[in-house]
Design a protein around this motif. Structure first.
Motif, PDB file in Angstrom:
ATOM      1  N   PHE A  41      52.221  38.070  48.883  1.00  0.00           N
ATOM      2  CA  PHE A  41      52.912  38.219  47.602  1.00  0.00           C
ATOM      3  C   PHE A  41      51.947  37.944  46.445  1.00  0.00           C
ATOM      4  O   PHE A  41      51.909  38.671  45.461  1.00  0.00           O
ATOM      5  CB  PHE A  41      54.121  37.276  47.540  1.00  0.00           C
ATOM      6  N   ALA A  42      51.155  36.891  46.593  1.00  0.00           N
ATOM      7  CA  ALA A  42      50.178  36.554  45.551  1.00  0.00           C
ATOM      8  C   ALA A  42      49.145  37.662  45.394  1.00  0.00           C
ATOM      9  O   ALA A  42      48.758  38.007  44.271  1.00  0.00           O
ATOM     10  CB  ALA A  42      49.499  35.226  45.881  1.00  0.00           C
ATOM     11  N   PHE A  43      48.699  38.241  46.507  1.00  0.00           N
ATOM     12  CA  PHE A  43      47.737  39.339  46.427  1.00  0.00           C
ATOM     13  C   PHE A  43      48.344  40.516  45.663  1.00  0.00           C
ATOM     14  O   PHE A  43      47.680  41.114  44.812  1.00  0.00           O
ATOM     15  CB  PHE A  43      47.296  39.788  47.817  1.00  0.00           C
ATOM     16  N   ALA A  44      49.584  40.854  45.964  1.00  0.00           N
ATOM     17  CA  ALA A  44      50.244  41.971  45.278  1.00  0.00           C
ATOM     18  C   ALA A  44      50.282  41.717  43.778  1.00  0.00           C
ATOM     19  O   ALA A  44      50.002  42.620  42.973  1.00  0.00           O
ATOM     20  CB  ALA A  44      51.660  42.165  45.828  1.00  0.00           C
ATOM     21  N   THR A  45      50.600  40.506  43.395  1.00  0.00           N
ATOM     22  CA  THR A  45      50.662  40.156  41.971  1.00  0.00           C
ATOM     23  C   THR A  45      49.287  40.240  41.327  1.00  0.00           C
ATOM     24  O   THR A  45      49.119  40.818  40.252  1.00  0.00           O
ATOM     25  CB  THR A  45      51.246  38.743  41.805  1.00  0.00           C
ATOM     26  N   LEU A  46      48.285  39.687  41.995  1.00  0.00           N
ATOM     27  CA  LEU A  46      46.936  39.684  41.425  1.00  0.00           C
ATOM     28  C   LEU A  46      46.302  41.072  41.438  1.00  0.00           C
ATOM     29  O   LEU A  46      45.527  41.401  40.543  1.00  0.00           O
ATOM     30  CB  LEU A  46      46.061  38.677  42.161  1.00  0.00           C
ATOM     31  N   ALA A  47      46.641  41.889  42.430  1.00  0.00           N
ATOM     32  CA  ALA A  47      46.121  43.256  42.454  1.00  0.00           C
ATOM     33  C   ALA A  47      46.667  44.046  41.270  1.00  0.00           C
ATOM     34  O   ALA A  47      45.970  44.894  40.705  1.00  0.00           O
ATOM     35  CB  ALA A  47      46.481  43.935  43.768  1.00  0.00           C
ATOM     36  N   SER A  48      47.896  43.753  40.876  1.00  0.00           N
ATOM     37  CA  SER A  48      48.524  44.470  39.765  1.00  0.00           C
ATOM     38  C   SER A  48      48.170  43.881  38.405  1.00  0.00           C
ATOM     39  O   SER A  48      47.996  44.615  37.440  1.00  0.00           O
ATOM     40  CB  SER A  48      50.047  44.440  39.913  1.00  0.00           C
ATOM     41  N   ASN A  49      48.092  42.561  38.331  1.00  0.00           N
ATOM     42  CA  ASN A  49      47.964  41.892  37.034  1.00  0.00           C
ATOM     43  C   ASN A  49      46.740  40.995  36.900  1.00  0.00           C
ATOM     44  O   ASN A  49      46.615  40.284  35.907  1.00  0.00           O
ATOM     45  CB  ASN A  49      49.218  41.040  36.775  1.00  0.00           C
ATOM     46  N   GLY A  50      45.858  41.007  37.873  1.00  0.00           N
ATOM     47  CA  GLY A  50      44.719  40.103  37.850  1.00  0.00           C
ATOM     48  C   GLY A  50      43.660  40.429  36.820  1.00  0.00           C
ATOM     49  O   GLY A  50      42.810  39.604  36.527  1.00  0.00           O
ATOM     50  N   GLY A  51      43.712  41.623  36.255  1.00  0.00           N
ATOM     51  CA  GLY A  51      42.714  42.017  35.266  1.00  0.00           C
ATOM     52  C   GLY A  51      42.632  41.076  34.086  1.00  0.00           C
ATOM     53  O   GLY A  51      41.572  40.900  33.490  1.00  0.00           O
ATOM     54  N   ARG A  52      43.727  40.449  33.779  1.00  0.00           N
ATOM     55  CA  ARG A  52      43.754  39.503  32.644  1.00  0.00           C
ATOM     56  C   ARG A  52      42.843  38.305  32.865  1.00  0.00           C
ATOM     57  O   ARG A  52      42.383  37.691  31.911  1.00  0.00           O
ATOM     58  CB  ARG A  52      45.179  39.017  32.407  1.00  0.00           C
ATOM     59  N   ILE A  53      42.609  37.988  34.135  1.00  0.00           N
ATOM     60  CA  ILE A  53      41.732  36.855  34.445  1.00  0.00           C
ATOM     61  C   ILE A  53      40.457  37.323  35.150  1.00  0.00           C
ATOM     62  O   ILE A  53      39.768  36.546  35.795  1.00  0.00           O
ATOM     63  CB  ILE A  53      42.469  35.787  35.283  1.00  0.00           C
ATOM     64  N   GLY A  54      40.166  38.603  35.034  1.00  0.00           N
ATOM     65  CA  GLY A  54      38.920  39.152  35.535  1.00  0.00           C
ATOM     66  C   GLY A  54      38.931  39.604  36.983  1.00  0.00           C
ATOM     67  O   GLY A  54      37.887  39.943  37.524  1.00  0.00           O
ATOM     68  N   ILE A  55      40.092  39.590  37.628  1.00  0.00           N
ATOM     69  CA  ILE A  55      40.180  40.036  39.023  1.00  0.00           C
ATOM     70  C   ILE A  55      40.451  41.534  39.016  1.00  0.00           C
ATOM     71  O   ILE A  55      41.486  41.988  38.544  1.00  0.00           O
ATOM     72  CB  ILE A  55      41.272  39.273  39.787  1.00  0.00           C
ATOM     73  N   ARG A  56      39.472  42.283  39.528  1.00  0.00           N
ATOM     74  CA  ARG A  56      39.590  43.745  39.556  1.00  0.00           C
ATOM     75  C   ARG A  56      39.102  44.262  40.903  1.00  0.00           C
ATOM     76  O   ARG A  56      38.251  43.653  41.534  1.00  0.00           O
ATOM     77  CB  ARG A  56      38.755  44.369  38.449  1.00  0.00           C
ATOM     78  N   PHE A  57      39.640  45.397  41.285  1.00  0.00           N
ATOM     79  CA  PHE A  57      39.255  46.052  42.527  1.00  0.00           C
ATOM     80  C   PHE A  57      38.745  47.438  42.176  1.00  0.00           C
ATOM     81  O   PHE A  57      39.428  48.204  41.504  1.00  0.00           O
ATOM     82  CB  PHE A  57      40.458  46.157  43.475  1.00  0.00           C
ATOM     83  N   GLU A  58      37.532  47.740  42.616  1.00  0.00           N
ATOM     84  CA  GLU A  58      36.929  49.035  42.339  1.00  0.00           C
ATOM     85  C   GLU A  58      36.213  49.518  43.592  1.00  0.00           C
ATOM     86  O   GLU A  58      35.853  48.719  44.455  1.00  0.00           O
ATOM     87  CB  GLU A  58      35.934  48.920  41.184  1.00  0.00           C
TER      88      GLU A  58
END
Length: 94
Positions: A41-58
């Motif tokens: 659940f946390a991964f889903a949240t961070l994958a969607s909204n983590g950009g605000r804290i610098g978490i990005r997937f490319e």
């Protein structure tokens, strides 16, 4: 469902990286996932909204292996809907 608790988010993230996914601010992501009981659940949240804290997937410049990403999501029992959103996000950043 007992097997879910034995599946490591570390192994999942490593699988994504082996498939060609680059994780920005990976340390923060791992720390946040380690703090929670339900890391999926946390991964889903961070994958969607983590950009605000610098978490990005490319994807790496050489590209990503979509079959390996699918295999990781299936192996670690993450929803297909999350996989679709995750994969679309990788394609949008190319």
């Amino acid at each position: 469902m007992g097997s879910l608790s034995n599946e490591s988010f570390d192994d999942f993230l490593d699988s994504l990286k082996e498939a060609g996914v680059v994780i920005s601010n990976e340390r923060e992501l791992r720390e946040r996932l380690a703090e929670v009981q339900r890391w999926r659940f946390a991964f889903a949240t961070l994958a969607s909204n983590g950009g605000r804290i610098g978490i990005r997937f490319e994807g790496r410049s050489a590209g990503v292996n979509e079959a390996e990403i699918h295999r990781a999501f299936a192996q670690f029992q993450l929803p297909e809907s999350l996989e679709a959103v995750f994969a679309a996000g990788l394609k949008a950043k190319h």
